[in-house]
Every structure is written in structure tokens, then in C-alpha cells.
Design a protein around this motif. Structure first.
Motif, PDB file in Angstrom:
ATOM      1  N   UNK A  44      31.690  26.184  26.286  1.00 41.24           N
ATOM      2  CA  UNK A  44      32.170  27.355  27.010  1.00 41.24           C
ATOM      3  C   UNK A  44      33.019  26.820  28.155  1.00 41.24           C
ATOM      4  N   UNK A  45      34.265  27.256  28.242  1.00 49.53           N
ATOM      5  CA  UNK A  45      35.176  26.818  29.298  1.00 49.53           C
ATOM      6  C   UNK A  45      35.423  27.985  30.253  1.00 49.53           C
ATOM      7  N   UNK A  46      35.193  27.729  31.527  1.00 49.32           N
ATOM      8  CA  UNK A  46      35.339  28.756  32.555  1.00 49.32           C
ATOM      9  C   UNK A  46      36.479  28.361  33.478  1.00 49.32           C
ATOM     10  N   UNK A  47      37.499  29.187  33.491  1.00 48.60           N
ATOM     11  CA  UNK A  47      38.672  28.943  34.326  1.00 48.60           C
ATOM     12  C   UNK A  47      38.745  30.023  35.403  1.00 48.60           C
ATOM     13  N   UNK A  48      39.597  29.800  36.395  1.00 47.52           N
ATOM     14  CA  UNK A  48      39.753  30.818  37.424  1.00 47.52           C
ATOM     15  C   UNK A  48      40.757  30.420  38.482  1.00 47.52           C
ATOM     16  N   UNK A  66      22.979  24.555  34.237  1.00 52.75           N
ATOM     17  CA  UNK A  66      23.493  25.917  34.356  1.00 52.75           C
ATOM     18  C   UNK A  66      22.878  26.816  33.291  1.00 52.75           C
ATOM     19  N   UNK A  67      23.015  28.113  33.521  1.00 53.80           N
ATOM     20  CA  UNK A  67      22.734  29.126  32.507  1.00 53.80           C
ATOM     21  C   UNK A  67      23.921  30.076  32.509  1.00 53.80           C
ATOM     22  N   UNK A  68      24.337  30.490  31.318  1.00 56.56           N
ATOM     23  CA  UNK A  68      25.481  31.377  31.168  1.00 56.56           C
ATOM     24  C   UNK A  68      25.073  32.512  30.242  1.00 56.56           C
ATOM     25  N   UNK A  69      25.356  33.759  30.647  1.00 60.04           N
ATOM     26  CA  UNK A  69      24.947  34.926  29.866  1.00 60.04           C
ATOM     27  C   UNK A  69      26.141  35.831  29.597  1.00 60.04           C
ATOM     28  N   UNK A  90      26.853  21.401  32.735  1.00 60.57           N
ATOM     29  CA  UNK A  90      28.251  21.702  33.027  1.00 60.57           C
ATOM     30  C   UNK A  90      28.905  20.475  33.630  1.00 60.57           C
ATOM     31  N   UNK A  91      30.204  20.397  33.415  1.00 61.74           N
ATOM     32  CA  UNK A  91      30.983  19.320  34.016  1.00 61.74           C
ATOM     33  C   UNK A  91      32.249  19.901  34.621  1.00 61.74           C
ATOM     34  N   UNK A  92      32.750  19.204  35.618  1.00 61.58           N
ATOM     35  CA  UNK A  92      34.045  19.540  36.189  1.00 61.58           C
ATOM     36  C   UNK A  92      35.093  18.881  35.304  1.00 61.58           C
ATOM     37  N   UNK A 107      43.854  27.663  38.242  1.00 63.81           N
ATOM     38  CA  UNK A 107      43.624  26.285  38.659  1.00 63.81           C
ATOM     39  C   UNK A 107      43.532  25.394  37.418  1.00 63.81           C
ATOM     40  N   UNK A 108      43.936  24.140  37.533  1.00 64.18           N
ATOM     41  CA  UNK A 108      43.756  23.185  36.432  1.00 64.18           C
ATOM     42  C   UNK A 108      42.295  22.785  36.280  1.00 64.18           C
ATOM     43  N   UNK A 109      41.507  22.974  37.328  1.00 62.77           N
ATOM     44  CA  UNK A 109      40.081  22.654  37.273  1.00 62.77           C
ATOM     45  C   UNK A 109      39.344  23.761  36.514  1.00 62.77           C
ATOM     46  N   UNK A 110      38.441  23.358  35.615  1.00 66.85           N
ATOM     47  CA  UNK A 110      37.586  24.305  34.907  1.00 66.85           C
ATOM     48  C   UNK A 110      36.153  23.794  34.940  1.00 66.85           C
ATOM     49  N   UNK A 111      35.249  24.677  34.599  1.00 65.58           N
ATOM     50  CA  UNK A 111      33.856  24.315  34.370  1.00 65.58           C
ATOM     51  C   UNK A 111      33.649  24.348  32.857  1.00 65.58           C
ATOM     52  N   UNK A 112      33.148  23.264  32.297  1.00 62.14           N
ATOM     53  CA  UNK A 112      32.924  23.163  30.851  1.00 62.14           C
ATOM     54  C   UNK A 112      31.421  23.032  30.604  1.00 62.14           C
ATOM     55  N   UNK A 113      30.866  23.981  29.863  1.00 65.28           N
ATOM     56  CA  UNK A 113      29.427  24.003  29.580  1.00 65.28           C
ATOM     57  C   UNK A 113      29.162  23.492  28.177  1.00 65.28           C
ATOM     58  N   UNK A 114      28.296  22.493  28.084  1.00 64.01           N
ATOM     59  CA  UNK A 114      27.811  21.994  26.798  1.00 64.01           C
ATOM     60  C   UNK A 114      26.410  22.558  26.589  1.00 64.01           C
ATOM     61  N   UNK A 115      26.203  23.360  25.548  1.00 64.59           N
ATOM     62  CA  UNK A 115      24.898  23.995  25.332  1.00 64.59           C
ATOM     63  C   UNK A 115      23.791  22.994  25.005  1.00 64.59           C
ATOM     64  N   UNK A 116      22.609  23.250  25.543  1.00 60.47           N
ATOM     65  CA  UNK A 116      21.407  22.529  25.141  1.00 60.47           C
ATOM     66  C   UNK A 116      20.381  23.502  24.536  1.00 60.47           C
TER      67      UNK A 116
END
Length: 140
Positions: A44-48, A66-69, A90-92, A107-116
Motif C-alpha cells: 500500500x503506497x500512501x502519497x500526499x 502501522x495499521x491501515x483500514x 511501513x517505510x519512508x 511530495x516525492x516522499x511516500x509511506x509504503x506499507x508491507x502487510x504482515x
């Protein structure tokens, strides 16, 4: 494949989710965010706008848990909700700058979530009575 086909379809049709991160003092922070499903990485990639300056971005730099819903109300009569909860790390990360819905650059920065862990509820079954539904909960 971490996500099942019906979960991917659900993610691809959603506009918003909620990202829970851990603040430096250990308290949770929950933020509404736009996101995309990265099919290539299964993340899951979160941009903003101004992501690199946000508290949530700084939070994951200290604590990657993290948790994402993503959820919605499919029907009000009968009452039927659908939900996909993704727990993970999550990683930057950095991606080429994009343009947001308002025409302003993201922004070029995103949050990338790898599910566990993935918890899916009511997404693939619209026939079972709502109170008889069972969550599909599994490690990724």
C-alpha cells in the motif's frame, strides 16, 4: 499473492483509508489518507502534499509498525459493512513526483506499507446475513 483478487478490487475502488502510526511518546495517531495499491510490490503506497514534513511520516521513521483500514457501508437495509485491515511495517520511500487531484504536485516522499497481517470482512460475500459473516484473518 498476499491479497486475494476480491481484496485487490476493493482497494482499487476505494478513495480513502485510515493510517494508524505510533507517535514518539507511544500514543497512536490515526490519519485519513489517499492511497494506491502497488501491484508490483504488493504494498500500500500512501502519497500526499508535504508528506515528508508530516507527523505520520516522521512517526514511521521511529517506529515502522502501522495499521491501515479501508471500510465502507455496503448497505443500510440490511446493515452491511465491509472492511479490510492491513497490519504491517511501513517505510519512508521516494517516488517521482506526481500531480494530485487538485492539480498541485505531491511530495516525492511516500509511506509504503508491507502487510504482515490481513483481516478482510464482508468484501466477497453479499449473500450471507450480515451477523453471520466471519472475518478472513491471516498472516501475510
Amino acid at each position: 499473492m498476499t491479497f486475494k483478487p476480491h481484496e485487490i478490487a476493493y482497494l482499487q475502488q476505494a478513495d480513502l483509508g485510515r493510517l494508524a502510526t505510533v507517535r514518539p511518546d507511544g500514543t497512536p495517531q490515526n490519519s485519513p489518507v489517499g492511497f494506491s495499491f502497488n501491484e508490483e510490490l504488493g504494498t500500500i503506497d500512501i502519497a500526499g502534499f508535504h508528506m515528508s514534513a508530516s507527523q505520520k511520516y516522521r512517526n514511521i521513521g521511529r517506529n515502522p509498525k502501522v495499521a491501515f483500514v479501508v471500510d465502507d457501508i455496503f448497505s443500510r437495509d440490511p446493515w452491511r459493512v465491509r472492511c479490510l485491515e492491513i497490519r504491517g511495517t511501513a517505510e519512508q520511500a521516494q517516488v517521482p513526483a506526481a500531480i494530485g487531484g487538485s492539480g498541485d504536485p505531491l511530495d516525492e516522499a511516500i509511506i509504503r506499507i508491507t502487510p504482515t497481517r490481513i483481516i478482510s470482512f464482508g468484501i466477497d460475500d453479499t449473500e450471507t446475513p450480515p451477523h453471520d459473516l466471519v472475518a478472513d484473518s491471516r498472516d501475510a
